[in-house]
Write a protein that holds these residues in place. Sequence first.
Motif, PDB file in Angstrom:
ATOM      1  N   GLY A  74     -11.547   7.207   4.997  1.00 42.52           N
ATOM      2  CA  GLY A  74     -10.409   7.192   5.904  1.00 42.52           C
ATOM      3  C   GLY A  74     -10.758   6.754   7.307  1.00 42.52           C
ATOM      4  N   SER A  75     -12.013   6.352   7.542  1.00 46.28           N
ATOM      5  CA  SER A  75     -12.398   5.897   8.879  1.00 46.28           C
ATOM      6  C   SER A  75     -11.573   4.669   9.269  1.00 46.28           C
ATOM      7  CB  SER A  75     -13.890   5.551   8.912  1.00 46.28           C
ATOM      8  OG  SER A  75     -14.154   4.406   8.125  1.00 46.28           O
ATOM      9  N   PRO A  76     -11.363   4.451  10.572  1.00 45.77           N
ATOM     10  CA  PRO A  76     -10.458   3.371  11.011  1.00 45.77           C
ATOM     11  C   PRO A  76     -10.956   1.969  10.702  1.00 45.77           C
ATOM     12  CG  PRO A  76     -11.606   4.339  12.890  1.00 45.77           C
ATOM     13  CD  PRO A  76     -11.888   5.228  11.714  1.00 45.77           C
ATOM     14  N   ASP A  77     -12.226   1.807  10.338  1.00 41.74           N
ATOM     15  CA  ASP A  77     -12.746   0.469  10.058  1.00 41.74           C
ATOM     16  C   ASP A  77     -12.480   0.012   8.627  1.00 41.74           C
ATOM     17  OD1 ASP A  77     -13.983  -0.115  12.622  1.00 41.74           O
ATOM     18  OD2 ASP A  77     -15.381   1.493  12.129  1.00 41.74           O
ATOM     19  N   GLY A  78     -11.989   0.900   7.780  1.00 40.68           N
ATOM     20  CA  GLY A  78     -11.656   0.528   6.412  1.00 40.68           C
ATOM     21  C   GLY A  78     -10.151   0.507   6.218  1.00 40.68           C
ATOM     22  N   HIS A  79      -9.737   0.403   4.981  1.00 36.04           N
ATOM     23  CA  HIS A  79      -8.302   0.409   4.690  1.00 36.04           C
ATOM     24  C   HIS A  79      -8.068   0.939   3.280  1.00 36.04           C
ATOM     25  CE1 HIS A  79      -9.614  -3.453   2.930  1.00 36.04           C
ATOM     26  NE2 HIS A  79      -8.621  -3.290   2.077  1.00 36.04           N
ATOM     27  N   TYR A  80      -6.860   1.433   3.065  1.00 36.19           N
ATOM     28  CA  TYR A  80      -6.460   1.915   1.751  1.00 36.19           C
ATOM     29  C   TYR A  80      -5.772   0.793   0.978  1.00 36.19           C
ATOM     30  CZ  TYR A  80      -7.422   6.741   3.087  1.00 36.19           C
ATOM     31  OH  TYR A  80      -8.036   7.902   3.472  1.00 36.19           O
TER      32      TYR A  80
ATOM     33  N   THR B 279      -7.125   3.619  -3.354  1.00 35.17           N
ATOM     34  CA  THR B 279      -8.564   3.569  -3.128  1.00 35.17           C
ATOM     35  C   THR B 279      -8.790   3.281  -1.648  1.00 35.17           C
ATOM     36  OG1 THR B 279      -8.634   1.198  -3.649  1.00 35.17           O
ATOM     37  CG2 THR B 279      -9.107   2.736  -5.445  1.00 35.17           C
ATOM     38  N   TYR B 280      -9.994   3.588  -1.184  1.00 38.08           N
ATOM     39  CA  TYR B 280     -10.361   3.296   0.200  1.00 38.08           C
ATOM     40  C   TYR B 280     -11.487   2.268   0.178  1.00 38.08           C
ATOM     41  CZ  TYR B 280     -12.143   3.818   4.929  1.00 38.08           C
ATOM     42  OH  TYR B 280     -12.572   3.564   6.203  1.00 38.08           O
TER      43      TYR B 280
ATOM     44  N   VAL C 145      -7.724   7.458  -6.763  1.00 39.31           N
ATOM     45  CA  VAL C 145      -7.260   8.823  -6.521  1.00 39.31           C
ATOM     46  C   VAL C 145      -5.746   8.851  -6.721  1.00 39.31           C
ATOM     47  CG1 VAL C 145      -7.024  10.677  -4.838  1.00 39.31           C
ATOM     48  CG2 VAL C 145      -9.117   9.304  -4.896  1.00 39.31           C
ATOM     49  N   LEU C 146      -5.279   9.738  -7.597  1.00 40.32           N
ATOM     50  CA  LEU C 146      -3.842   9.876  -7.823  1.00 40.32           C
ATOM     51  C   LEU C 146      -3.176  10.393  -6.562  1.00 40.32           C
ATOM     52  CD1 LEU C 146      -1.439   9.799  -9.802  1.00 40.32           C
ATOM     53  CD2 LEU C 146      -1.999  12.159 -10.410  1.00 40.32           C
ATOM     54  N   HIS C 147      -2.116   9.712  -6.144  1.00 38.84           N
ATOM     55  CA  HIS C 147      -1.425  10.079  -4.906  1.00 38.84           C
ATOM     56  C   HIS C 147       0.075  10.001  -5.160  1.00 38.84           C
ATOM     57  CE1 HIS C 147      -0.294   9.999  -0.630  1.00 38.84           C
ATOM     58  NE2 HIS C 147      -1.493  10.491  -0.396  1.00 38.84           N
ATOM     59  N   ALA C 148       0.560  10.895  -6.005  1.00 36.39           N
ATOM     60  CA  ALA C 148       1.963  10.848  -6.411  1.00 36.39           C
ATOM     61  C   ALA C 148       2.877  11.094  -5.212  1.00 36.39           C
ATOM     62  CB  ALA C 148       2.234  11.892  -7.485  1.00 36.39           C
TER      63      ALA C 148
END
Length: 211
Positions: free
Chosen positions: A49-55, A67-68, A100-103
């Motif tokens: 979840g760091s700001p340099d990545g994305h979902y 996913t991240y 990761v399931l994120h319903a």
Amino acid sequence: MTPLVDGSFEIREMHMGINGRRLDGSQMAARGYTLSATDFHIVIEIPVGSPDGHYKRHAPDYQYHVTYIVEPMLEVLWRTSVSRDDARYKVLFPITTPLVLHAPHVQENTVPEARVFSVVLGPLLHDVVLRNITFFTSVLTVEESNARGFTVQEHRHSNGTKSISVSVPFAADIVLKDASEMMDAKCHFVPAYLLRFGFSDMTESFTSAES
């Protein structure tokens, strides 16, 4: 890295970065990144979840997953004990977390005294788009719903996610009314939200949630 295995070297510099750009110590500390070395490994730690990545969104079996993704860089300068020559090693290695399931969650905020059904769907990633709302008697687009006096709105949050709220008056013709023997009208409203995700590698992906 072979020099890390045989031990005949001296690490003179060690740096990490993101997307090919080196970060200094203060930038790493602000992001919660760490860089360390053992006798056999160089270890980089990056919080999910760091700001340099994305979902990224995925919909296997029509279920909403995320996913991240982040791309750290490692840069090492070392000197061998035999030749005393310096060698520099630089590599970028993209990392993707497991699915990761994120319903989606539906929260009902209806206040009977206001005579308006109110539900909120979320949190959702920024590029999830609501296309249709399925009611008991019909399927309406967002534009059609708003044109009929319903209120469909997006609410963007500071963390990059968003939620979608839907408000429908009790008097709307899509609301089923069940009159009891006492002639008290009972209203029932069970919307099913149909979401369409804008995947670049998929033609159509859908998930639904009911309240």
